[in-house]
Design a protein around this motif. Structure first.
Motif: not given
Length: 283
Positions: A115-123, A125-137
């Motif tokens: 699970i990852s949270y990327q801060k794009l700006s103060d307002n 964020i970009f969230v990624q949820v995956s199996d560490g490979k190809q499966k995810g959203f």
């Protein structure tokens, strides 16, 4: 040469202190792009963020997941507990990366593993949820401009809210325990009486310790559910299970239980002083 050394030193300091190992920026309410799905995070202290995911349906909030990010033993841990899944068991992910993106991983979990949270700006964020490979959203979330509760609620008492551990909505997480008939089918009356006497004594003990705020029997039902507990001020499900083993009826397997996380009013414990003034007979 001195100027160059100073510039290098400043860059090292910026790298060391400019990249936080704790995602404080998550504090607040975030909305998923094009969907009525939200995450809300509260900063409890410098080492703990508590949050939850929810949907809005017809203006009603439906909690789907309880979340926590905490620093423990020099590690940063992301904890998720999905309602009505895994019997309320918490799944933990360890922080593995902290540049512009906070990455939490648990290779032993089926899905997700990452699970990852990327801060794009103060307002944003970009969230990624995956199996560490190809499966995810993945999805983008935008910070919501929620009106300050101290303005929205003229009766807001910050001292009381802090004492009770309430979030911005006056709510907090508890553990809901449903007691049911255990596997021990003994007819030993002495054991049964001793166990249920211990059961009642333990209830009183946990109430005095502030760890149990609701307890009571259920009416007859086809599921063999016997009663409920609501546990308070419990850190995690492991602690809750350990606490339940202090109940003699559970320990002797005359009672069993199912356990769930429950999100309710932080003011719930406030009824207890009054409950001690209205009973005439002590069971």
């Amino acid at each position: 040469m001195k100027k160059l050394f100073l510039l290098i030193t400043l860059q090292i300091v910026n790298l060391a202190f400019g990249q936080s190992k704790f995602p404080d920026y998550l504090q607040g309410t975030w909305k998923m792009e094009n969907k009525e799905i939200y995450e809300h995070w509260d900063k409890m202290n410098s080492q703990i963020l508590k949050g939850f995911s929810y949907k809005l349906k017809n203006g009603q909030m439906e909690i789907s997941e309880h979340l926590e990010i905490s620093q423990r033993n020099n590690q940063t841990i992301y904890t998720a507990s999905v309602i009505n899944q895994n019997n309320g068991k918490e799944i933990r992910f360890k922080l593995t990366k902290t540049d512009s993106t906070f990455v939490f991983e648990n290779p032993a979990h089926d899905f997700p593993k990452k699970i990852s949270y990327q801060k794009l700006s103060d307002n944003e964020i970009f969230v990624q949820v995956s199996d560490g490979k190809q499966k995810g959203f993945s999805y983008k979330m935008t910070k919501q401009n929620i009106k300050d509760t101290t303005v929205a609620n003229p009766n807001y008492d910050k001292t009381l809210a802090d004492k009770l551990g309430g979030d911005d909505y006056g709510m907090k997480s508890y553990f809901l325990v449903i007691l049911k008939t255990g596997t021990n089918k003994t007819t030993d009356k002495a054991l049964i009486n001793e166990s249920f006497r211990g059961h009642l004594d333990n209830i009183n003990k946990l109430v005095e310790e502030g760890k149990l705020i609701v307890a009571g029997p259920l009416g007859k039902n086809k599921n063999n559910y016997r009663g409920i507990f609501i546990l308070n001020n419990i850190k995690n499900i492991e602690e809750a299970k350990e606490l339940l083993q202090t109940d003699l009826a559970i320990k002797n397997q005359l009672l069993d239980y199912e356990i769930f996380t429950w999100y309710g009013s932080a003011a719930l414990p406030e009824y207890l002083p009054f409950s001690d003034k209205i009973w005439k007979l002590n069971p």
